[in-house]
Design an enzyme around this catalytic site. Structure first.
Site, PDB file in Angstrom:
ATOM      1  N   ASP A  66      -9.853  -3.983  -5.588  1.00  0.00           N
ATOM      2  CA  ASP A  66      -9.177  -2.865  -4.984  1.00  0.00           C
ATOM      3  C   ASP A  66      -9.383  -1.501  -5.690  1.00  0.00           C
ATOM      4  OD1 ASP A  66      -7.322  -0.881  -3.941  1.00  0.00           O
ATOM      5  OD2 ASP A  66      -5.526  -2.267  -4.031  1.00  0.00           O
ATOM      6  N   SER A  87       0.762  -1.193  -0.058  1.00  0.00           N
ATOM      7  CA  SER A  87      -0.127   0.044   0.030  1.00  0.00           C
ATOM      8  C   SER A  87       0.806   1.331   0.040  1.00  0.00           C
ATOM      9  CB  SER A  87      -1.040  -0.013   1.236  1.00  0.00           C
ATOM     10  OG  SER A  87      -2.081   0.799   1.188  1.00  0.00           O
ATOM     11  N   HIS A 139      -8.447  -4.300  -1.268  1.00  0.00           N
ATOM     12  CA  HIS A 139      -6.973  -3.669  -0.737  1.00  0.00           C
ATOM     13  C   HIS A 139      -6.630  -4.285   0.461  1.00  0.00           C
ATOM     14  CE1 HIS A 139      -4.171  -0.664  -0.944  1.00  0.00           C
ATOM     15  NE2 HIS A 139      -4.248  -0.501   0.412  1.00  0.00           N
TER      16      HIS A 139
END
Length: 313
Positions: free
Chosen positions: A262, A158, A292
């Protein structure tokens, strides 16, 4: 959604540019297979190092282990290297591959806006280099005796994927010998722009990463007065002086991991195309199902992801 700060359980003081974090973040203490090392006393940064579990470590010490320099996620504003979600994931990497994992506890925004985390990444790369050169008085024995400095990887999840990417750009300008970066591993990397993508708009109220929350994270992380078309957020913008055009000279291989559930997936696909245009050999693992950060929560998907990383390494 009504209030992204309420979603994050945080309160921003715009006068002091600080964040009160009420988000419940459990931490995991050290055990015999982990240790914490101070990185930069002035910046109050540190490293959490992971090795394979003792019983497996004894089996693997007849060969040197790859070194993975890891950057955790959290939108640049949440979590630390000792946060249980990050600790468990890094321990899984160390166990499954096996490998030595150097997880960087970098400075968070907004108290330390970008490029602070990128500077901390450079500190971490230099620390690993110094370990390889034997420059430090208190050399880290796990790296000294068991680490393969010719087989290092930069990895992030991320926002950590964003940091890993920018760390690799900075590494182009650095003399890292004897460290050799064998590849870059970007797990659901966090990028953005002023222009919305189809996946942005498809899941505006995504339960894990709503659009308003993503925007707030960028507002807190980017230099004051910057838009989401800043190079730290949008890698398609002209580079910031780092030799991104020469990326293939250092990063010959890159693994990009993503999930079609995501909201960031379109940006990750754009990143793949950009890297390929720069001459980087990119491998992708993009799953139809998933959201995600799903490997941090779903053991089955995590196991599959670790298998992909092991094959890449």
């Amino acid at each position: 959604m009504a209030d992204p700060y309420e979603f994050l359980m945080c309160i921003h003081d715009p006068e002091e540019d600080t964040l009160t974090r009420n988000f419940p973040i459990p931490a995991t203490p050290l055990d015999q297979n982990t240790k914490d090392i101070s990185l930069n006393l002035d910046r109050k940064t540190s490293l959490r190092i992971f090795r394979p579990p003792t019983e497996e470590f004894c089996v693997t010490t007849n060969k040197l282990l790859p070194i993975i320099i890891y950057f955790h996620g959290g939108g640049f504003v949440l979590f630390n290297a000792d946060s249980t979600i990050n600790h468990d994931f890094c321990q899984s990497i160390a166990t499954h591959l096996p490998a030595l994992v150097v997880s960087v506890d970098y400075r968070l925004a907004p108290e330390n806006r970008l490029p602070a985390a990128y500077d901390d990444a450079v500190d971490a790369l230099n620390w690993v280099k110094d370990q390889g050169l034997g420059k430090l008085n208190n050399s880290e024995v796990w790296l000294k005796e068991y680490g393969d400095f010719s087989k290092c990887f930069i990895m992030g999840c991320s926002s950590g994927g964003n940091i890993a990417y920018h760390a690799s750009l900075r590494a182009i300008e650095m003399d890292l010998e004897p460290v050799i970066i064998n590849g870059l591993i970007l797990h659901s990397p966090f990028f953005g722009s002023l222009q919305r993508t189809e996946s942005d708009l498809k899941v505006i109220n995504d339960q894990d990463l709503p659009l308003a929350v993503r925007d707030v994270m960028w507002e807190l992380a980017l230099p004051l007065g910057s838009s989401r078309d800043h190079v730290y957020c949008n890698p398609n913008i002209a580079n910031d002086g780092s030799s991104s055009g020469n990326m293939a000279g250092l990063i010959k291989r890159c693994l990009v991991i993503g999930f079609y559930g995501d909201p960031l997936i379109d940006r990750q696909i754009q990143l793949v195309k950009m890297l390929e245009e720069k001459g980087v050999k990119v491998e992708t693992w993009i799953e139809q199902e998933g959201y995600h950060g799903v490997p941090c929560f779903d053991p089955k998907i995590r196991e599959t992801l670790l298998g992909k990383i092991k094959y890449f390494i």
